[in-house]
Scaffold this active site. Structure first.
Site, PDB file in Angstrom:
ATOM      1  N   HIS A 378       0.793  -1.236   0.000  1.00 50.62           N
ATOM      2  CA  HIS A 378       0.000   0.000   0.000  1.00 50.62           C
ATOM      3  C   HIS A 378       0.822   1.282   0.000  1.00 50.62           C
ATOM      4  O   HIS A 378       0.242   2.365   0.044  1.00 50.62           O
ATOM      5  CB  HIS A 378      -0.919   0.035   1.225  1.00 50.62           C
ATOM      6  CG  HIS A 378      -2.127  -0.842   1.093  1.00 50.62           C
ATOM      7  ND1 HIS A 378      -3.284  -0.427   0.472  1.00 50.62           N
ATOM      8  CD2 HIS A 378      -2.346  -2.112   1.495  1.00 50.62           C
ATOM      9  CE1 HIS A 378      -4.170  -1.410   0.500  1.00 50.62           C
ATOM     10  NE2 HIS A 378      -3.629  -2.452   1.116  1.00 50.62           N
ATOM     11  N   LYS A 569      -8.879  13.964   3.851  1.00 52.19           N
ATOM     12  CA  LYS A 569      -7.993  12.792   3.911  1.00 52.19           C
ATOM     13  C   LYS A 569      -7.119  13.009   5.136  1.00 52.19           C
ATOM     14  O   LYS A 569      -7.136  14.085   5.730  1.00 52.19           O
ATOM     15  CB  LYS A 569      -7.137  12.692   2.649  1.00 52.19           C
ATOM     16  CG  LYS A 569      -6.466  14.018   2.251  1.00 52.19           C
ATOM     17  CD  LYS A 569      -5.741  13.934   0.910  1.00 52.19           C
ATOM     18  CE  LYS A 569      -6.672  13.947  -0.260  1.00 52.19           C
ATOM     19  NZ  LYS A 569      -6.678  12.761  -1.077  1.00 52.19           N
ATOM     20  N   ARG A 570      -6.336  11.984   5.526  1.00 56.99           N
ATOM     21  CA  ARG A 570      -5.429  12.181   6.645  1.00 56.99           C
ATOM     22  C   ARG A 570      -4.484  13.352   6.359  1.00 56.99           C
ATOM     23  O   ARG A 570      -4.123  13.598   5.207  1.00 56.99           O
ATOM     24  CB  ARG A 570      -4.635  10.891   6.913  1.00 56.99           C
ATOM     25  CG  ARG A 570      -5.474   9.792   7.556  1.00 56.99           C
ATOM     26  CD  ARG A 570      -5.971  10.161   8.951  1.00 56.99           C
ATOM     27  NE  ARG A 570      -4.915  10.215   9.924  1.00 56.99           N
ATOM     28  CZ  ARG A 570      -4.668   9.267  10.835  1.00 56.99           C
ATOM     29  NH1 ARG A 570      -5.426   8.202  10.903  1.00 56.99           N
ATOM     30  NH2 ARG A 570      -3.665   9.394  11.682  1.00 56.99           N
ATOM     31  N   LYS A 575       0.541  14.528   1.204  1.00 58.21           N
ATOM     32  CA  LYS A 575      -0.770  14.842   0.611  1.00 58.21           C
ATOM     33  C   LYS A 575      -0.908  16.345   0.330  1.00 58.21           C
ATOM     34  O   LYS A 575      -1.861  16.789  -0.296  1.00 58.21           O
ATOM     35  CB  LYS A 575      -1.895  14.353   1.533  1.00 58.21           C
ATOM     36  CG  LYS A 575      -1.920  12.825   1.652  1.00 58.21           C
ATOM     37  CD  LYS A 575      -3.019  12.349   2.604  1.00 58.21           C
ATOM     38  CE  LYS A 575      -2.976  10.859   2.879  1.00 58.21           C
ATOM     39  NZ  LYS A 575      -3.567  10.030   1.802  1.00 58.21           N
ATOM     40  N   THR A 677      -8.578   6.582  -2.650  1.00 54.36           N
ATOM     41  CA  THR A 677      -9.928   6.093  -2.950  1.00 54.36           C
ATOM     42  C   THR A 677     -10.960   7.206  -2.760  1.00 54.36           C
ATOM     43  O   THR A 677     -12.058   7.144  -3.327  1.00 54.36           O
ATOM     44  CB  THR A 677     -10.304   4.892  -2.072  1.00 54.36           C
ATOM     45  OG1 THR A 677      -9.939   5.164  -0.717  1.00 54.36           O
ATOM     46  CG2 THR A 677      -9.594   3.626  -2.533  1.00 54.36           C
ATOM     47  N   LYS A 681     -14.593   8.370  -4.894  1.00 55.64           N
ATOM     48  CA  LYS A 681     -15.899   8.712  -4.314  1.00 55.64           C
ATOM     49  C   LYS A 681     -16.383  10.044  -4.883  1.00 55.64           C
ATOM     50  O   LYS A 681     -17.555  10.197  -5.244  1.00 55.64           O
ATOM     51  CB  LYS A 681     -15.794   8.801  -2.784  1.00 55.64           C
ATOM     52  CG  LYS A 681     -15.569   7.445  -2.144  1.00 55.64           C
ATOM     53  CD  LYS A 681     -14.979   7.517  -0.741  1.00 55.64           C
ATOM     54  CE  LYS A 681     -14.427   6.152  -0.372  1.00 55.64           C
ATOM     55  NZ  LYS A 681     -13.544   6.178   0.799  1.00 55.64           N
TER      56      LYS A 681
END
Length: 843
Positions: A378, A569-570, A575, A677, A681
């Protein structure tokens, strides 16, 4: 603007969930009242909303139980190959509405609850999220369980029943505070304890080598108590099982101390054993080498393998023997999927059981193990890879260390035979890393002990083969595969966005819910005025509803006509929430510079949890809230720009945010986000994406067409090039005036007037230690955002791109992902065949 329709009013017009039959509604009301009567404590006459929620949950659960029992009987009789999905995380969210959707009960329940004078949405809000995961990896596991049941696979999710899941996030004065998530406080109506399947798990002790083989002696025992949760497929009467283990001390635990009067202490010490399943480690993409975590990893694996072997031995099969004794057929009947390296100890544990307990020859045991296990990777971030210190193994799992050494030696002998004299290669490929602290590289163990290794998006799988696992790919190329992630359209469309699900069903029927590729039929409606209008209307309703929610929960008023620009998101440096912050500051400065110019109004929302020990992530949250304090209260700006931090982002909040988004922010540095992911969505729910060519973004843009995507920034090759040449943030700072202005405002305390140097760590990191090269993509990002604003002004053209995105999102269903795992890794065939319902005769 007219008020948004209530969900009940909306559902009155909706067919997607099947019509509410009158007799069905009457039965549901009767059962609801029966459960309410037994739920209420005798001396309490007034029911609370929570009593109503439990009564409804038990009513719905009644419809699961018959199907659950029948499904398991069906598996026992047919004896299919069973799939075991091993994961330290299952981020399930709430269960009530998902169960109603999958059983086709939602309309009838809705009507029944309405007739009883109760509010369905209010009852749904009472349920606690089952937050037994951190983010993407744990949520993926939940989507996979839904798809495995929907595709009729005999599948089991195995994990830990954490007493405390991911912490609840409180924002106080702009800072994140963590609160324990006591999600079981009021009980969990969806689980069933199975004490009859309790299993002992061993720790510590020492290894004895004798003439009869190897014995692991003088161990400490912890009991694993299973709790089963039903996992219903979509309208096929299949109900699979998620089995989560809870740690219990055995009754004789430490009571030897009793003789010296230490009875009370001995009983209190039971906590030491039971701590194993107490709390989820709250790190996402970060390895923390703590003994308790290693205990959790072994605990779930040891209990699960005993369960798997018990089921294998006792299941019905061709011969008349009551039990199987030969393990030859094991890989034909059992598939074990390792969700990242967290359950990697399944490999040495299976070897230990086969060799030490079942007395198989090493070669035979190894063949069985490799053919049974498969590994999903992952992440490529080095700080996320599990590398356990050998000294921890020596004390906690001495026999497993011996087995890992043996696996490693035999493997390196093979590598040496193929690449004689290449000692450097042996060093790189060894599972044992020499250094100041000797460590076991768990990813290497997983690759060697599995027959299949997969990444989770095409670009990610290619990076694995070209970099992190290059040596292993050269040695055994046939093992490496790609399985691009997906999401379940049941939760992430039908459940969270009924309005959109319905207007799609009006055009193309309802079959798409279990066959998402059918969304392609919507391409015929891209220019259909009525459809364009309907899509825009549903989005506007979702935005109004979310704006009302924000006003109620956060006391903030936002402009529902503004562009909803969302990054949830985290919180993590890779990110790049900081890139988003720099854009907001730039927009703010532009509005102040030309207050009379027309600007497309935006509401920028960022949500996500920071790991409690991750200083920089916590500073990012403080920065977001501080920018909000300045921007949101500036009269010059008005409602043209707002910045909001969404507190305590979790599955149930995602179900509200995702349908309301106009723009989805997927802006990680190319080559760092394995898949993502959340991106899927948003695409499915009619948001457009601004993103880098990273993870699944690449395949999403390919499906939708690049012209329907906002792509910016460096490619993986550009990032590598920049690394070679050396990234110098100051060059960008010196040459981009708007970037310089934003950074100077951060440095000078413009956004923290009471503490001018509050953000010095962020400034210092961005200027001198930024692994993720925020400045390098700043200019391209700002320009791309200008394109977003320009298109948003043209509602019709924007909506056409939205329709194209929805129509091409079919590939990103977890049903497609799981079909590929089934056929290409597990060797089983998925099926949409229904099994007989409990009230129908069995075939």
């Amino acid at each position: 603007m007219s008020r948004p329709l209530s969900d009940h009013e909306k559902r009155k017009q909706i067919s997607v969930r099947g019509l509410a039959g009158v007799e069905n509604v009457t039965d549901l009301k009767k059962n609801f009242n029966r459960h309410l009567h037994f739920t209420l404590v005798k001396d309490r006459n007034v029911a609370t909303p929570r009593d109503y929620y439990f009564a409804l949950a038990h009513t719905v659960r009644d419809h699961l139980v018959g199907r659950w029992i029948r499904t398991q009987q069906h598996y026992y009789e047919k004896d299919p190959k069973r799939i075991y999905y091993l994961s330290l995380e299952f981020y399930m969210g709430r269960t009530l509405q998902n169960t109603m959707v999958n059983l086709g009960l939602q309309n009838a329940c809705d009507e029944a609850i309405y007739q009883l004078g109760l509010d369905m949405e209010e009852l749904q809000e009472i349920e606690e999220d089952a937050g037994l995961g951190n983010g993407g990896l744990g949520r993926l596991a939940a989507c996979f369980l839904d798809s495995m049941a929907t595709l009729g696979l005999a599948a089991y999710g195995y994990g830990i029943r954490y007493e405390f899941g991911i912490f609840n996030q409180k924002i106080c004065g702009g800072w994140q505070l963590e609160e324990a998530d006591d999600w079981l406080r009021y009980g969990n109506p969806w689980e069933k304890a199975r004490p009859e399947y309790m299993i002992p798990v061993h720790f510590y002790g020492h290894v004895q080598h004798g003439p009869d083989g190897v014995k692991w002696a003088d161990t400490q025992v912890v009991l694993a108590l299973p709790y089963d949760t039903p996992v219903p497929g979509y309208r096929n009467n299949v109900v699979n099982t998620m089995r989560l283990w809870s740690a219990r001390a055995p009754n004789e635990f430490n009571l030897k101390d009793f003789n010296v009067g230490g009875y009370i202490q001995a009983v209190l010490d039971r906590n030491l054993a039971e701590n194993i399943s107490r709390v989820l480690y709250p790190n996402d993409n970060f390895f923390e080498g703590k003994e308790l975590r290693l205990k959790q990893e072994y605990f779930v694996v040891a209990a699960t393998l005993q369960d798997i072997i018990r089921r294998f031995k006792s299941s019905k099969f061709g011969s008349r023997d009551p039990v199987r004794t030969s393990f030859d057929a094991f890989p034909d009947k059992v598939a074990i999927q390792l969700n990242d390296t967290h359950p990697s100890l399944a490999i040495p544990e299976l070897m230990r059981v086969l060799v030490d307990v079942e007395k198989l020859e090493w070669e035979k045991a190894w063949d069985v193990t490799v053919r049974t296990c498969a590994y999903t990777n992952h992440t490529v971030l080095p700080e996320a890879l599990e590398r356990w210190p050998v000294h921890l193994f020596e004390t906690l799992l001495p026999r497993h260390l011996e087995i890992i050494y043996e696996i490693n030696q035999r493997f390196l002998d093979k590598v040496y035979a193929k690449f004689p004299g290449d000692l450097e290669r042996l060093r790189r490929m060894s599972m044992v890393e020499e250094g100041s602290v000797k460590r076991i590289n768990m990813a290497h163990l997983c690759i060697v002990g599995s027959h299949a290794v997969n990444g989770v998006a095409r670009i990610h799988s290619e990076i694995l083969k070209a970099t992190v696992f290059k040596d292993f790919y050269e040695f055994e190329p046939y093992k490496f595969q790609n399985k691009t992630n997906g999401i379940t359209p049941r939760r992430w469309l039908v459940l969270c966005n009924p309005g959109l699900a319905e207007i799609i069903a009006e055009r193309i029927g309802e079959e798409y819910i279990a066959d998402l590729d059918q969304l392609k039929k919507l391409l015929n409606y891209v220019d259909d005025e009525g459809f364009i209008r309907d899509i825009a209307k549903v989005k506007q309703e979702n935005k109004l509803k979310f704006a009302a929610y924000l006003e109620k929960e956060y006391k903030v008023k936002i402009n529902p006509n503004s562009l909803f620009d969302i990054q949830v998101k985290r919180i993590h440096e890779y990110k790049r929430q900081l890139l988003n912050c720099l854009h907001v500051i730039t927009l703010y400065n532009r509005i102040r510079r030309e207050p009379n110019k027309h600007f497309v109004p935006r509401t920028v929302m960022i949500g996500g949890k920071a790991a409690p020990g991750y200083h920089m992530a916590k500073m990012v949250i403080k920065l977001i809230t501080s920018i909000g304090d300045i921007v949101n209260n500036d009269p010059i700006v008005g409602d043209r720009l707002k910045m909001i931090f969404l507190e305590n982002y979790r599955v149930s909040l995602a179900e509200k945010v995702v349908p309301a988004a106009d723009l989805s922010e997927q802006i990680s540095t190319a080559g760092t986000e394995a898949s993502g992911t959340g991106n899927m969505k948003f695409m499915l729910n009619g948001a457009l994406t601004i993103g880098t060519m990273d993870g699944a973004n690449v395949e999403m843009a390919e499906e939708a067409g690049h012209e329907n995507f906002f792509i910016f920034g460096m490619l993986v090759e550009d990032v590598e090039e920049l690394d070679k040449k050396g990234y110098c943030a100051k060059d960008y700072y010196d040459h981009i005036p708007e970037l310089k202005q934003a950074m100077d405002q951060l440095s000078s305390g413009f956004f923290s007037p009471k503490q001018p140097d509050l953000f010095k760590d962020i400034v210092n990191m961005l200027m001198y230690h930024d692994r993720f090269k925020v400045f390098a993509d700043y200019e391209a990002y700002i320009k791309c955002q200008e394109k977003v604003s320009a298109l948003y002004k043209n509602t019709k053209e924007w909506t056409k791109k939205v329709i194209r995105n929805i129509a091409t999102s079919g590939k990103f269903s977890s049903d497609r992902t799981i079909s590929q795992y089934a056929r290409e890794i597990w060797g089983v065939e998925p099926s949409r065949q229904k099994i007989a319902a409990p009230d129908e005769p069995r075939e």
